[in-house]
Design an enzyme around this catalytic site. Structure first.
Site, PDB file in Angstrom:
ATOM      1  CG  HIS A 157       0.297  10.379 -26.358  1.00 19.82           C
ATOM      2  ND1 HIS A 157       0.714  10.698 -25.454  1.00 19.82           N
ATOM      3  CD2 HIS A 157       1.846   9.007 -25.977  1.00 19.82           C
ATOM      4  CE1 HIS A 157       0.821   9.773 -24.341  1.00 19.82           C
ATOM      5  NE2 HIS A 157       1.718   9.200 -25.070  1.00 19.82           N
ATOM      6  CG  HIS A 172       2.767  15.482 -23.937  1.00 17.42           C
ATOM      7  ND1 HIS A 172       3.671  16.672 -24.434  1.00 17.42           N
ATOM      8  CD2 HIS A 172       3.489  14.095 -23.402  1.00 17.42           C
ATOM      9  CE1 HIS A 172       5.006  16.271 -23.205  1.00 17.42           C
ATOM     10  NE2 HIS A 172       4.973  15.355 -23.653  1.00 17.42           N
ATOM     11  NE  ARG A 208      -4.459  -2.035   1.677  1.00 18.77           N
ATOM     12  CZ  ARG A 208      -4.129  -2.580   3.225  1.00 18.77           C
ATOM     13  NH1 ARG A 208      -3.576  -3.368   3.400  1.00 18.77           N
ATOM     14  NH2 ARG A 208      -4.957  -3.725   2.428  1.00 18.77           N
ATOM     15  CD  GLU A 243      -2.926  16.302 -16.887  1.00 15.14           C
ATOM     16  OE1 GLU A 243      -1.040  16.165 -16.756  1.00 15.14           O
ATOM     17  OE2 GLU A 243      -3.745  15.910 -17.751  1.00 15.14           O
ATOM     18  CE  LYS A 302       6.235  17.027 -14.198  1.00  9.90           C
ATOM     19  NZ  LYS A 302       6.321  16.325 -15.624  1.00  9.90           N
ATOM     20  CG  ASN A 306       0.072  16.255 -20.934  1.00  9.01           C
ATOM     21  OD1 ASN A 306       0.765  16.312 -20.639  1.00  9.01           O
ATOM     22  ND2 ASN A 306      -1.042  16.860 -19.953  1.00  9.01           N
ATOM     23  CD  GLU A 361       8.345  15.805 -22.811  1.00  9.95           C
ATOM     24  OE1 GLU A 361       7.629  16.990 -21.890  1.00  9.95           O
ATOM     25  OE2 GLU A 361       8.034  15.122 -23.055  1.00  9.95           O
ATOM     26  CE  LYS A 379       0.673  13.539 -15.363  1.00 10.69           C
ATOM     27  NZ  LYS A 379       0.077  14.426 -16.390  1.00 10.69           N
ATOM     28  CG  HIS A 424       7.865  10.327 -25.566  1.00 10.97           C
ATOM     29  ND1 HIS A 424       6.516  10.592 -25.611  1.00 10.97           N
ATOM     30  CD2 HIS A 424       8.281  11.193 -24.461  1.00 10.97           C
ATOM     31  CE1 HIS A 424       5.410  11.576 -24.371  1.00 10.97           C
ATOM     32  NE2 HIS A 424       6.657  11.708 -23.950  1.00 10.97           N
ATOM     33  NE  ARG A 460       1.360  16.857 -13.579  1.00  9.19           N
ATOM     34  CZ  ARG A 460       1.512  16.005 -12.693  1.00  9.19           C
ATOM     35  NH1 ARG A 460       1.668  15.829 -12.080  1.00  9.19           N
ATOM     36  NH2 ARG A 460       3.367  14.945 -12.756  1.00  9.19           N
TER      37      ARG A 460
HETATM   38  N1  GLY Z   1       4.557  14.983 -18.350  1.00  8.61           N
HETATM   39  C1  GLY Z   1       3.640  15.605 -17.826  1.00  8.61           C
HETATM   40  C2  GLY Z   1       2.980  16.313 -16.374  1.00  8.61           C
HETATM   41  O1  GLY Z   1       4.103  14.850 -15.199  1.00  8.61           O
HETATM   42  O2  GLY Z   1       2.101  16.762 -16.301  1.00  8.61           O
END
Ligand code: GLY
Length: 370
Positions: free
Chosen positions: A253, A249, A122, A238, A228, A246, A186, A144, A267, A242
């Site tokens: 994607h 992206h 957990r 998000e 960031k 993207n 990035e 993430k 990527h 946030r």
């Molecule tokens: N890579 C996008 C984020 O961490 O929100």
């Protein structure tokens, strides 16, 4: 010089340290987080081979024993099978909830290890030691974590913040140039989405960053992480801002999915191309000046990243298929596509419920099949 960027998340706040020689300090930096003097270190075969002994020695110098768990390199490890295997090996090490796992590698190892740490008994603590530029400026920061399924990338995951991030700039010396360019996509993203002055700085200093000149590289990583951290502190899950991270992206994607997520289009390359497309689409919609879209494209291309779909694949993509992938995107709601678009360089915004008709016309203009 070591730079410290705080990620302000209350009782889950942590620091990102950026600079040379941080792996050699890992024992001293990690020891304060330990209840007993041992950690599990997850790395892929490549990183374990290149830098494993350096990390082991640094931990040992502080009396910390490192138990390495080596996983196969590549996206394939970010799967239910990879998670089962890693969890079983962590259980075999008899880690308990007071122990700590170190994710030592690029985005794949960071995402897999972070998710395993989120669900192991957990949840146990983990530390990120990212070894690619992309992981240092993006995936190791912000909590993430995820694995892929045959239905798509990163679809099963959790938010689980690390206790510490050590971004050692020395390891980038052994990073292949193509991977360096992917991470740089990035970096430029942060300028394009929210900091025009940083974008201008990158226009002038991008070659020095890509050449790994210590001063420019350190500034580029630190400014990216600062942006960031600021966005994550404001919107960890998000719900709003946030999503700006993207930028490029959703287009990217869709193209990666069509290319089968292989070596044909990495990527970071997909993100570079996707950002150029997001700016051109913004210009086509008269949201953004055309000259800004051209300038964004020039800066991305100057780093050796693709900016046109024909550079990713000679056979045209089909517009309807790309739109189908975009509708599957995690940001899409009720079948409506969300895109990150731009008003100008450094001014991105979240565009919800983008109509598919102008998007289809745009993709056809860009060379996709009707
Ligand atoms: N890579 C996008 C984020 O961490 O929100």
């Amino acid at each position: 010089m070591i730079r410290t960027v705080p990620v302000g998340l209350g009782d889950r706040a942590y620091e990102v340290l950026i600079g040379p020689g941080l792996i050699d300090q890992a024992g001293a930096r990690i020891a304060p987080f330990l209840k007993r003097a041992r950690v599990a270190v997850v790395a892929d075969e490549t990183v374990a081979g290149l830098h494993g002994e350096r990390l082991r020695a640094a931990l040992a110098a502080s009396g910390v024993e490192a138990r390495f768990v080596v996983v196969p390199p590549g996206e394939g490890s970010k799967s239910f099978e990879g998670l089962a295997d890693l969890s079983d090996r962590l259980l075999a090490l008899e880690l308990d909830r007071g122990d700590l796992v170190v994710a030592f590698g690029g985005g794949v190892v960071g995402d897999l290890t972070g998710f395993a740490a989120a669900v192991y008994k957990r949840g146990i603590d983990f530390v990120q030691i990212p070894t690619t530029l992309l992981a240092q400026v993006d995936s190791s920061v912000g909590g993430k974590t995820a694995i892929d399924t045959p239905r798509g990338k990163n679809l099963i995951g959790a938010f689980h913040q690390p206790r510490l991030v050590l971004a050692d700039l020395d390891v980038l010396d052994s990073l292949p140039d193509r991977e360096m360019r992917c991470g740089y996509a990035e970096v430029i993203k942060y300028g394009l989405l929210g900091d025009f002055a940083f974008f201008e700085w990158l226009e002038a200093n991008g070659p020095a960053v890509l050449a790994r000149e210590p001063g420019p590289l350190s500034h580029a990583v630190a400014r990216s992480v600062e942006m960031k951290a600021e966005i994550v502190a404001e919107d960890e899950r998000e719900a709003g801002r946030r999503a700006l991270l993207n930028l490029g992206h959703t287009f990217g994607h869709a193209l990666e999915a069509e290319m089968g997520f292989g070596d044909g289009l990495l990527h970071g390359e997909a993100v570079g191309l996707g950002m150029a497309m997001a700016f051109r689409f913004s210009a086509r919609q008269a949201i953004c000046p055309g000259q800004d879209a051209e300038r964004a494209e020039r800066a991305i291309a100057a780093a050796g990243l693709p900016v046109r779909m024909s550079q990713a694949r000679t056979a045209p993509f089909a517009a309807g298929v790309l739109i189908g992938h975009m509708i599957q995107d995690k940001k899409a709601e009720d079948g409506r596509i969300t895109l990150i678009l731009a008003r100008s360089l450094g001014q991105a915004f979240v565009a919800k419920t983008v109509d598919t008709a102008p998007l289809r016309d745009f993709l056809i203009e860009e060379g996709a099949l009707p």
